[in-house]
Design an enzyme around this catalytic site. Structure first.
Site, PDB file in Angstrom:
ATOM      1  N   ASP A 235      71.501  79.216 -10.907  1.00  0.00           N
ATOM      2  CA  ASP A 235      70.312  78.780 -10.345  1.00  0.00           C
ATOM      3  C   ASP A 235      70.071  79.700  -8.998  1.00  0.00           C
ATOM      4  O   ASP A 235      70.955  79.593  -7.963  1.00  0.00           O
ATOM      5  CB  ASP A 235      70.752  77.312  -9.668  1.00  0.00           C
ATOM      6  CG  ASP A 235      69.406  76.788  -8.866  1.00  0.00           C
ATOM      7  OD1 ASP A 235      68.743  77.516  -8.311  1.00  0.00           O
ATOM      8  OD2 ASP A 235      69.143  75.502  -8.881  1.00  0.00           O
ATOM      9  N   HIS A 236      68.901  80.473  -8.961  1.00  0.00           N
ATOM     10  CA  HIS A 236      69.273  81.785  -7.954  1.00  0.00           C
ATOM     11  C   HIS A 236      69.143  81.363  -6.616  1.00  0.00           C
ATOM     12  O   HIS A 236      69.539  81.989  -5.558  1.00  0.00           O
ATOM     13  CB  HIS A 236      68.210  82.855  -8.354  1.00  0.00           C
ATOM     14  CG  HIS A 236      66.807  82.319  -7.995  1.00  0.00           C
ATOM     15  ND1 HIS A 236      65.905  81.454  -8.701  1.00  0.00           N
ATOM     16  CD2 HIS A 236      65.769  82.725  -6.894  1.00  0.00           C
ATOM     17  CE1 HIS A 236      64.819  81.175  -8.028  1.00  0.00           C
ATOM     18  NE2 HIS A 236      64.905  82.119  -7.026  1.00  0.00           N
ATOM     19  N   HIS A 298      66.855  73.575  -8.108  1.00  0.00           N
ATOM     20  CA  HIS A 298      66.783  74.093  -6.700  1.00  0.00           C
ATOM     21  C   HIS A 298      66.964  72.950  -5.807  1.00  0.00           C
ATOM     22  O   HIS A 298      67.676  72.941  -4.979  1.00  0.00           O
ATOM     23  CB  HIS A 298      65.378  74.669  -6.481  1.00  0.00           C
ATOM     24  CG  HIS A 298      65.264  76.021  -7.356  1.00  0.00           C
ATOM     25  ND1 HIS A 298      66.306  76.624  -7.920  1.00  0.00           N
ATOM     26  CD2 HIS A 298      64.037  76.633  -7.730  1.00  0.00           C
ATOM     27  CE1 HIS A 298      65.680  77.504  -8.749  1.00  0.00           C
ATOM     28  NE2 HIS A 298      64.282  77.468  -8.693  1.00  0.00           N
TER      29      HIS A 298
HETATM   30  C1  BG6 Z   1      61.955  79.727  -9.986  1.00  0.00           C
HETATM   31  C2  BG6 Z   1      60.786  78.901 -10.517  1.00  0.00           C
HETATM   32  O1  BG6 Z   1      63.132  79.272 -10.438  1.00  0.00           O
HETATM   33  O2  BG6 Z   1      61.916  79.984  -8.699  1.00  0.00           O
HETATM   34  C3  BG6 Z   1      59.715  79.660  -9.929  1.00  0.00           C
HETATM   35  O3  BG6 Z   1      60.697  78.931 -11.969  1.00  0.00           O
HETATM   36  C4  BG6 Z   1      59.369  79.679  -8.663  1.00  0.00           C
HETATM   37  O4  BG6 Z   1      58.147  78.481 -10.353  1.00  0.00           O
HETATM   38  C5  BG6 Z   1      60.535  80.479  -8.199  1.00  0.00           C
HETATM   39  O5  BG6 Z   1      58.140  80.590  -8.307  1.00  0.00           O
HETATM   40  C6  BG6 Z   1      60.803  80.665  -6.544  1.00  0.00           C
HETATM   41  O6  BG6 Z   1      61.825  81.370  -6.252  1.00  0.00           O
HETATM   42  P1  BG6 Z   1      61.922  82.158  -4.804  1.00  0.00           P
HETATM   43  O7  BG6 Z   1      63.037  82.770  -5.053  1.00  0.00           O
HETATM   44  O8  BG6 Z   1      60.695  83.107  -4.887  1.00  0.00           O
HETATM   45  O9  BG6 Z   1      61.827  81.027  -3.903  1.00  0.00           O
END
Ligand code: BG6
Length: 534
Positions: A235-236, A298
């Protein structure tokens, strides 16, 4: 707290050895500097990663021609390579369905780096060394011949590149292909860690399942082939610097933990707002919606980090045990409560920066009658000793007026309004952790307005990463890929954690699926318009 001392960033700054007290300043001015003082070590210091170089390894990238590989995974690998965080004995094997010669595949990745690399321009010599480590292997994920052929190819590469049999499989494919690929790897014996023959790890992208049942089934498929210690569910958000800093902020400081408690906290708000729409991911969004795209992963991860108890040690399992305890303390919602506690919406057509912007139903690959939510707001509770009765308001959505990811800890009002005669009553204290953009931490408190009377106003103490550290943070994918190569699973989701998060979200999805609770009280069109933010 307007400036932070020391460094928590990858490009380690030298310790701040400037004068820090008035006495030291006087001595320094008189040319009598005291011996330099070392900055206090940061308990979660990145040095742990920086001081260790990953083992030689083959990075086997499934879905190598896709968007995620081009936008995130390969740029992160390139950045790690150019900052000398990958070993010389390192190679990438891209796997996809489309036919490519190695050279053509490299050329596409090179073009993507121009578009998506965090650091530009791309240095020709660095690219040359990196690019020559990339090869392409074509195959259909459903065809066992792919895995059997891959097995021979990887052995060959191991011998050529000196990668010592270590392999990181990275699944950047459609989620529907995860189980198929894992099964194929297993049947070809590509999961086997022979004694002295190198390690095998697998990184699995989100979403991990579509609901509790499918997540359990996927975990079962994964478990048939890999041991849990080999599995890295990504989960990044957990790789973002400011998210990692939640732990440092909470457990590296003594003053916040005692008030991090239902006695002092009125409620917590966690917001993930995006100004962009679904862009080119209409078909993905139709399947996912904001509940699967944000809430299950998230938002629940941020909630777990805010609500967890201090782990006894800073290792992967201790940390994840505490997060799982939080998720276990969240009662699955009864269908009758869903309408009162959860709101969903969908963005309609509008204007963004003076330009017309399509509504969700007009986006490519979206059903013109779609009822998929692009916004979700939830009131949830963590029923444990620390948090009982404190609402956690979680919300996330696309095409909202501005991009902001933030955690707000709203403290209770003072018990006795001593300054009620004052012109303006102060607001209750607030602590805001700004995850992005404008990364920082803000504390709101009451102060007396200068003057003869007793006017009380709220003022802010504001810490910003940019001005305190003046260095770029690594991208979340750089952090997480490096951790996976180092075998550190702290920032990855464990099987039970993924399932527990689904236990919270699945009853909501089920209640929505039942006709009675669709779109709460208003008809879809009215609701869509009222939620439209553009
Ligand atoms: C992803 C979602 O996990 O995270 C996207 O699938 C979202 O819909 C993105 O735009 C947001 O990532 P960040 O790092 O730009 O906040």
């Amino acid at each position: 707290m307007t400036r932070a001392e020391g460094s928590a960033t990858p490009a380690a700054r030298p310790p701040d050895d400037g004068p820090q007290t008035a006495r030291e300043l006087r001595l320094a001015r008189a040319g009598k500097r005291r011996p330099t003082r070392k900055a206090a070590p940061n308990p979660l210091r990145e040095g742990l990663r920086l001081e260790r170089m990953p083992d030689p390894a083959l990075f086997v990238l499934f879905g190598a021609t896709g968007d995620l590989a081009h936008r995130k995974v390969v740029p992160a690998l390139f950045q790690l390579w150019r900052t000398n965080l990958l070993p010389h004995e390192f190679a990438i094997v891209g796997i996809g369905r489309r036919p490519y010669a190695d050279e053509a595949f490299r050329a596409e990745l090179r073009a993507s780096l121009d578009a998506f690399s965090r650091v530009l321009p791309i240095e020709a010599a660095v690219w040359e060394a990196f690019g020559e480590r990339i090869t392409y292997h074509r195959g259909d994920f459903g065809d066992q011949a792919l895995y059997d052929g891959l097995s021979a190819r990887l052995d060959e590469l191991d011998a050529q590149r000196g990668t010592a049999g270590n392999r990181l499989y990275y699944l950047a494919t459609q989620p529907s292909a995860f189980a198929q690929i894992i099964g194929g790897l297993g049947r070809a014996g590509l999961d086997h860690e022979h004694h002295g023959g190198g390690w095998r790890r697998i990184v699995i992208e989100k979403p991990f399942g579509r609901d509790l049942g499918s997540a359990i089934r996927l975990n079962r498929e994964v478990g048939k082939v890999f041991r849990e210690a080999q599995v890295y569910r990504i989960d990044h958000y957990l790789g973002k610097e400011t998210v990692r800093n939640i732990l440092v902020f909470r457990f590296g400081n003594g003053i916040f933990e005692p008030i991090w408690h239902r006695r002092y906290v009125d409620h917590v708000q966690i917001t993930v707002a995006e100004s962009i729409g679904v862009e080119k991911r209409g078909s993905f969004y139709e399947e996912a919606g904001a509940s699967r795209d944000f809430l299950q992963n998230h938002l629940m991860q941020l909630l777990a980090l805010v609500a967890m108890e201090p782990p006894a040690t800073f290792d992967a399992d201790a940390l994840r045990d505490e997060k799982v305890k939080v998720l276990r303390a969240m009662e699955p919602m009864a269908p009758a409560d869903v309408a009162a506690a959860i709101v969903r919406g969908q963005y309609g057509p509008g204007w963004v920066a003076g330009e017309p912007a399509a509504g969700y139903r007009q986006e490519a690959e979206v059903d013109p009658e779609s009822e998929t939510e692009t916004y979700i707001a939830a009131r949830l509770f963590v029923d444990d000793w620390r948090w009982a009765g404190v609402p956690f308001y979680l919300r996330a959505g696309k095409r909202l007026p501005k991009r902001a990811t933030e955690i707000a800890i709203q403290f209770k009002q003072v018990p006795h309004a001593l300054f009620k005669e004052s012109n303006a009553d102060p607001e209750a204290n607030l602590l805001a952790l700004r995850i992005q953009p404008d990364e920082g931490i803000l504390l709101r408190f009451a102060a007396k307005v200068p003057g003869l009377g007793v006017d009380v106003r709220s003022v802010n103490m504001d810490f910003t990463y940019g001005s305190a550290f003046s260095v770029d943070s690594p991208d979340a994918y750089e952090t997480l890929i490096l951790d996976a190569l180092l075998g550190d699973a702290s920032l990855f989701t464990r099987a039970d954690e993924a399932e527990k998060a689904w236990s919270v979200v699945t009853p909501i999805l089920e209640a929505w699926a039942s006709a009675s609770s669709t779109w709460c009280s208003s008809p879809p069109r009215a609701r869509r318009q009222s939620m439209s933010s553009t």
